[in-house]
Design an enzyme around this catalytic site. Sequence first.
Site, mmCIF file in Angstrom:
data_model
loop_
_atom_site.group_PDB
_atom_site.id
_atom_site.type_symbol
_atom_site.label_atom_id
_atom_site.label_comp_id
_atom_site.label_asym_id
_atom_site.label_seq_id
_atom_site.Cartn_x
_atom_site.Cartn_y
_atom_site.Cartn_z
ATOM 1 N N TYR A 46 0.864 -1.183 0.000
ATOM 2 C CA TYR A 46 0.000 0.000 0.000
ATOM 3 C C TYR A 46 0.900 1.232 0.000
ATOM 4 C CZ TYR A 46 -3.322 3.429 1.876
ATOM 5 O OH TYR A 46 -4.100 4.530 2.071
ATOM 6 N N GLU A 76 -3.463 7.444 -4.079
ATOM 7 C CA GLU A 76 -3.253 6.138 -3.446
ATOM 8 C C GLU A 76 -3.043 5.043 -4.485
ATOM 9 O OE1 GLU A 76 -6.097 4.613 -0.150
ATOM 10 O OE2 GLU A 76 -6.755 3.618 -1.981
#
Length: 391
Positions: free
Chosen positions: A112, A201
């Site tokens: 992530y 993101e």
Amino acid sequence: MASTMKVHEYQARALLAEAGVPVPQSSVVESVDDAVAAFNKIGGRAVVKAQVFAGGRGKAGFVKLCDNTDQVRQAADFMLSNRMVSVQTGAEGIEVKKLLVASAVDIESEYYVAVVMDRAKRCPVVMVSTEGGVEIEVVAKEKPDAIVKCWLHPHMGLLNFQCAQLVTKLGFTDKAQAKAAAKVIRGLVDIFLKYDCALAEINPLVRTTDGEVLAIDAKMNFDDNATFRHKKLQEMFDPTEENANELRAKEFDLSYIALDGSIGCLVNGAGLAMATMDLIKLHGGEPANFLDVGGSVTTEAAIEAFRIILSDEKVNGVLVNIFGGIAKCDTIAEALIAAAQEIGFKIPVVVRLEGTNVERARELLEAAKIPQLIPAEDLTDAAKKVCAKVA
Ligand code: ADP
Ligand code: MG
């Protein structure tokens, strides 16, 4: 009021590619046949993904790995003919109009990587985790230490040593892979700063079995107040994914927020909107929306405001709460009368006006003799009256 503009995954991927972040080959399609054609063009395994402004697609069955054209046909047909319901949508779900067909990769690890605005520290923060994938929200809640954070210097951005630290925390030891991961982090930071993001993101960033580092899902939100200076973002704006009433309001410089209750609120100023909604709730009601007409409202915009509020079928009553400072009470009164004549009020409209030109406003309203208009003494009286009417 500050809000953010969203873009689709395929658009976020284009920005990543522009910043030098590697993403698997893909095409965007709107029909089952085109999905099959895109699959054939890729040649080999592919993933079909719904393009909507909500995450949690994988778990909802809207990200499907496909080995052959039959599977692509089935996946595309399913996604285009069913609304997607995920943890990030309401129970009513959202319609899927576009699909991404992307080359599938053999994943070894999922990471992530994100940049968001840290409001408490007043600067952007880079967050990385080795626990990327579809469970990142659970990780954030249950194992916050598994997410490593690093704050950007306000002028110098991400410093080299910080980038190196993040790459090490992600566990990249192979030199070429570490370099590739650093390039991804840098690219994402560049996008965040260049395009005035509120969020950028990549989840997941993956390491493939043959050692490639690739972004396979991306999400980006942009600060609405800055989109005027990014032509590219303006071109990416997709009105079909927005709330129709919120868009109509924007055209007239009004801020409209849809909620779930039955009382429409027409107010001026976000603070007054909050206070109005608090009072409605205190007296047992639930707001259906609030529409902030702002400071310098024109009669036309105020009429449009009524059209928008009354077009919401959930609305059984309206509370007009105006504190006339720059916005003049008589302008609102004129708009109320014009709206009543033009649209016709079938539901009670409780009106509390105070401030500039309030006497003139009261005269106008009295002379108009509109039975559905109910004057209120003050804010508490107004909230009580409208709650009693819709109860
Ligand atoms: P969402 O976050 O909305 O669930 P993702 O694009 O992140 O959607 O996909 C969910 C999961 O599907 C990923 O974590 C990954 O495991 C798998 N996946 C997505 N795209 C690919 C791909 N191109 N190749 C292989 N697996 C993929
Ligand atoms: Mg994802």
